[in-house]
Design a protein around this motif. Structure first.
Motif, PDB file in Angstrom:
ATOM      1  N   TYR A 110      -9.822  15.426 -11.330  1.00  0.00           N
ATOM      2  CA  TYR A 110      -8.941  15.101 -12.463  1.00  0.00           C
ATOM      3  C   TYR A 110      -7.511  14.856 -11.980  1.00  0.00           C
ATOM      4  O   TYR A 110      -6.865  13.892 -12.383  1.00  0.00           O
ATOM      5  N   ALA A 111      -7.009  15.740 -11.118  1.00  0.00           N
ATOM      6  CA  ALA A 111      -5.628  15.620 -10.642  1.00  0.00           C
ATOM      7  C   ALA A 111      -5.416  14.307  -9.889  1.00  0.00           C
ATOM      8  O   ALA A 111      -4.440  13.586 -10.131  1.00  0.00           O
ATOM      9  N   VAL A 112      -6.324  13.981  -8.981  1.00  0.00           N
ATOM     10  CA  VAL A 112      -6.183  12.748  -8.196  1.00  0.00           C
ATOM     11  C   VAL A 112      -6.296  11.522  -9.099  1.00  0.00           C
ATOM     12  O   VAL A 112      -5.531  10.561  -8.960  1.00  0.00           O
ATOM     13  N   LEU A 113      -7.238  11.562 -10.054  1.00  0.00           N
ATOM     14  CA  LEU A 113      -7.396  10.429 -10.964  1.00  0.00           C
ATOM     15  C   LEU A 113      -6.180  10.265 -11.886  1.00  0.00           C
ATOM     16  O   LEU A 113      -5.935   9.164 -12.391  1.00  0.00           O
ATOM     17  N   LEU A 114      -5.420  11.328 -12.096  1.00  0.00           N
ATOM     18  CA  LEU A 114      -4.166  11.218 -12.855  1.00  0.00           C
ATOM     19  C   LEU A 114      -3.009  10.748 -11.974  1.00  0.00           C
ATOM     20  O   LEU A 114      -2.150   9.990 -12.418  1.00  0.00           O
ATOM     21  N   LEU A 115      -2.994  11.201 -10.720  1.00  0.00           N
ATOM     22  CA  LEU A 115      -1.904  10.826  -9.809  1.00  0.00           C
ATOM     23  C   LEU A 115      -2.011   9.390  -9.308  1.00  0.00           C
ATOM     24  O   LEU A 115      -0.994   8.752  -9.035  1.00  0.00           O
ATOM     25  N   LEU A 116      -3.233   8.883  -9.194  1.00  0.00           N
ATOM     26  CA  LEU A 116      -3.401   7.516  -8.698  1.00  0.00           C
ATOM     27  C   LEU A 116      -2.691   6.470  -9.569  1.00  0.00           C
ATOM     28  O   LEU A 116      -1.980   5.615  -9.033  1.00  0.00           O
ATOM     29  N   PRO A 117      -2.829   6.490 -10.893  1.00  0.00           N
ATOM     30  CA  PRO A 117      -2.090   5.493 -11.688  1.00  0.00           C
ATOM     31  C   PRO A 117      -0.570   5.666 -11.574  1.00  0.00           C
ATOM     32  O   PRO A 117       0.165   4.678 -11.550  1.00  0.00           O
ATOM     33  N   VAL A 118      -0.128   6.907 -11.481  1.00  0.00           N
ATOM     34  CA  VAL A 118       1.315   7.160 -11.359  1.00  0.00           C
ATOM     35  C   VAL A 118       1.843   6.574 -10.056  1.00  0.00           C
ATOM     36  O   VAL A 118       2.848   5.850 -10.038  1.00  0.00           O
ATOM     37  N   THR A 119       1.153   6.851  -8.952  1.00  0.00           N
ATOM     38  CA  THR A 119       1.615   6.319  -7.666  1.00  0.00           C
ATOM     39  C   THR A 119       1.391   4.816  -7.576  1.00  0.00           C
ATOM     40  O   THR A 119       2.159   4.104  -6.924  1.00  0.00           O
ATOM     41  N   GLY A 120       0.336   4.325  -8.235  1.00  0.00           N
ATOM     42  CA  GLY A 120       0.097   2.879  -8.241  1.00  0.00           C
ATOM     43  C   GLY A 120       1.214   2.126  -8.943  1.00  0.00           C
ATOM     44  O   GLY A 120       1.713   1.107  -8.439  1.00  0.00           O
ATOM     45  N   ILE A 121       1.622   2.630 -10.094  1.00  0.00           N
ATOM     46  CA  ILE A 121       2.740   2.003 -10.818  1.00  0.00           C
ATOM     47  C   ILE A 121       4.028   2.153 -10.012  1.00  0.00           C
ATOM     48  O   ILE A 121       4.829   1.216  -9.906  1.00  0.00           O
ATOM     49  N   GLY A 122       4.216   3.326  -9.416  1.00  0.00           N
ATOM     50  CA  GLY A 122       5.398   3.529  -8.578  1.00  0.00           C
ATOM     51  C   GLY A 122       5.438   2.576  -7.399  1.00  0.00           C
ATOM     52  O   GLY A 122       6.482   2.008  -7.077  1.00  0.00           O
ATOM     53  N   ALA A 123       4.285   2.379  -6.765  1.00  0.00           N
ATOM     54  CA  ALA A 123       4.215   1.466  -5.618  1.00  0.00           C
ATOM     55  C   ALA A 123       4.467   0.028  -6.062  1.00  0.00           C
ATOM     56  O   ALA A 123       5.123  -0.739  -5.358  1.00  0.00           O
ATOM     57  N   ARG A 124       3.961  -0.331  -7.220  1.00  0.00           N
ATOM     58  CA  ARG A 124       4.097  -1.716  -7.678  1.00  0.00           C
ATOM     59  C   ARG A 124       5.509  -2.034  -8.161  1.00  0.00           C
ATOM     60  O   ARG A 124       6.028  -3.108  -7.875  1.00  0.00           O
ATOM     61  N   TYR A 125       6.121  -1.104  -8.889  1.00  0.00           N
ATOM     62  CA  TYR A 125       7.375  -1.428  -9.556  1.00  0.00           C
ATOM     63  C   TYR A 125       8.615  -0.734  -8.996  1.00  0.00           C
ATOM     64  O   TYR A 125       9.726  -1.145  -9.312  1.00  0.00           O
ATOM     65  N   ILE A 126       8.435   0.306  -8.189  1.00  0.00           N
ATOM     66  CA  ILE A 126       9.603   1.047  -7.712  1.00  0.00           C
ATOM     67  C   ILE A 126       9.819   0.849  -6.218  1.00  0.00           C
ATOM     68  O   ILE A 126      10.835   0.311  -5.799  1.00  0.00           O
ATOM     69  N   ASP A 127       8.873   1.303  -5.391  1.00  0.00           N
ATOM     70  CA  ASP A 127       9.062   1.234  -3.944  1.00  0.00           C
ATOM     71  C   ASP A 127       7.704   1.225  -3.245  1.00  0.00           C
ATOM     72  O   ASP A 127       7.119   2.278  -3.000  1.00  0.00           O
ATOM     73  N   PHE A 128       7.232   0.032  -2.930  1.00  0.00           N
ATOM     74  CA  PHE A 128       5.917  -0.109  -2.309  1.00  0.00           C
ATOM     75  C   PHE A 128       5.872   0.569  -0.941  1.00  0.00           C
ATOM     76  O   PHE A 128       4.876   1.215  -0.590  1.00  0.00           O
ATOM     77  N   GLU A 129       6.919   0.431  -0.160  1.00  0.00           N
ATOM     78  CA  GLU A 129       6.930   0.960   1.207  1.00  0.00           C
ATOM     79  C   GLU A 129       6.812   2.485   1.243  1.00  0.00           C
ATOM     80  O   GLU A 129       6.198   3.032   2.152  1.00  0.00           O
ATOM     81  N   THR A 130       7.405   3.160   0.275  1.00  0.00           N
ATOM     82  CA  THR A 130       7.379   4.623   0.258  1.00  0.00           C
ATOM     83  C   THR A 130       6.191   5.164  -0.531  1.00  0.00           C
ATOM     84  O   THR A 130       5.481   6.063  -0.066  1.00  0.00           O
ATOM     85  N   ILE A 131       5.954   4.616  -1.708  1.00  0.00           N
ATOM     86  CA  ILE A 131       4.935   5.168  -2.606  1.00  0.00           C
ATOM     87  C   ILE A 131       3.547   4.609  -2.292  1.00  0.00           C
ATOM     88  O   ILE A 131       2.541   5.296  -2.492  1.00  0.00           O
ATOM     89  N   GLY A 132       3.486   3.388  -1.775  1.00  0.00           N
ATOM     90  CA  GLY A 132       2.195   2.779  -1.441  1.00  0.00           C
ATOM     91  C   GLY A 132       1.340   3.638  -0.522  1.00  0.00           C
ATOM     92  O   GLY A 132       0.144   3.842  -0.797  1.00  0.00           O
ATOM     93  N   PRO A 133       1.898   4.175   0.579  1.00  0.00           N
ATOM     94  CA  PRO A 133       1.082   5.026   1.459  1.00  0.00           C
ATOM     95  C   PRO A 133       0.566   6.297   0.766  1.00  0.00           C
ATOM     96  O   PRO A 133      -0.526   6.759   1.070  1.00  0.00           O
ATOM     97  N   VAL A 134       1.345   6.834  -0.176  1.00  0.00           N
ATOM     98  CA  VAL A 134       0.879   8.009  -0.932  1.00  0.00           C
ATOM     99  C   VAL A 134      -0.322   7.612  -1.786  1.00  0.00           C
ATOM    100  O   VAL A 134      -1.312   8.353  -1.877  1.00  0.00           O
ATOM    101  N   HIS A 135      -0.243   6.436  -2.398  1.00  0.00           N
ATOM    102  CA  HIS A 135      -1.349   5.929  -3.213  1.00  0.00           C
ATOM    103  C   HIS A 135      -2.607   5.751  -2.357  1.00  0.00           C
ATOM    104  O   HIS A 135      -3.711   6.137  -2.779  1.00  0.00           O
ATOM    105  N   VAL A 136      -2.451   5.202  -1.175  1.00  0.00           N
ATOM    106  CA  VAL A 136      -3.591   5.013  -0.269  1.00  0.00           C
ATOM    107  C   VAL A 136      -4.167   6.365   0.152  1.00  0.00           C
ATOM    108  O   VAL A 136      -5.388   6.549   0.180  1.00  0.00           O
ATOM    109  N   LEU A 137      -3.301   7.332   0.460  1.00  0.00           N
ATOM    110  CA  LEU A 137      -3.770   8.674   0.826  1.00  0.00           C
ATOM    111  C   LEU A 137      -4.560   9.301  -0.326  1.00  0.00           C
ATOM    112  O   LEU A 137      -5.633   9.880  -0.116  1.00  0.00           O
ATOM    113  N   LEU A 138      -4.046   9.168  -1.551  1.00  0.00           N
ATOM    114  CA  LEU A 138      -4.764   9.704  -2.710  1.00  0.00           C
ATOM    115  C   LEU A 138      -6.116   9.020  -2.884  1.00  0.00           C
ATOM    116  O   LEU A 138      -7.097   9.657  -3.288  1.00  0.00           O
TER     117      LEU A 138
END
Length: 176
Positions: A110-138
């Motif tokens: 549940y936690a990962v499935l909730l964090l993935l959209p948050v980091t995905g939106i963050g990677a897309r609209y805020i900072d791909f270089e920083t948040i993208g790797p977190v999204h991939v790790l999740l």
């Protein structure tokens, strides 16, 4: 002929029809996410190289974003249903460490499935270089958790203890 309506309250020691529907819908959407993820990497690589991403990759990117948000919303609903109507009782014949592991794995999913959209939106609209790797790790953590979950379900099916059957759609279980 009577038509049965999906229930919110589980019957017997089973998940409710709504819990099952949400579970299997999220499973299907995650499979589409795996398929659509390739378009994101290719469109970002094209962008960095100064190329125009392909139309298909841009569409896959949009599908991935939309479905990620939908998965997040469905998981919130799934958690609310689980809290409101509870999960079926755990099999008391299982060792307490196995029961704890099942609980930890479910809530980690549940936690990962909730964090993935948050980091995905963050990677897309805020900072791909920083948040993208977190999204991939999740995503990799999700694959690990899903592998554990599927392995446990198969183990329960082999044991024929009824635990895995509780999440199967009722129409698959008729006549058994």
């Amino acid at each position: 002929m009577t038509v049965s309506r999906p229930t919110i309250v589980p019957a017997h020691n089973d998940y409710s029809a709504w819990q099952k529907a949400l579970h299997w819908t999220v499973v299907g959407l995650v499979i589409v996410q795996i398929w659509s993820a390739g378009g994101i990497g290719r469109s970002h690589a094209d962008h960095v190289a100064g190329l125009e991403p392909s139309r298909l990759d841009l569409i896959l990117h949009e599908i991935h974003t939309f479905l990620g948000l939908l998965i997040g919303a469905l998981v919130v609903l799934r958690i609310l249903l689980r809290v409101a109507s509870k999960a079926p009782a755990q099999d008391r014949t299982l060792h307490s460490a196995v029961r704890l592991g099942a609980c930890v794995n479910h809530w980690a999913l549940y936690a990962v499935l909730l964090l993935l959209p948050v980091t995905g939106i963050g990677a897309r609209y805020i900072d791909f270089e920083t948040i993208g790797p977190v999204h991939v790790l999740l995503t990799r953590i999700l694959f690990l958790l899903v592998t554990i979950h599927i392995t446990a379900a198969l183990w329960h099916l082999l044991r024929r203890d009824g635990v895995a059957r509780r999440m199967l759609p009722s129409r698959l279980l008729r006549g058994r």
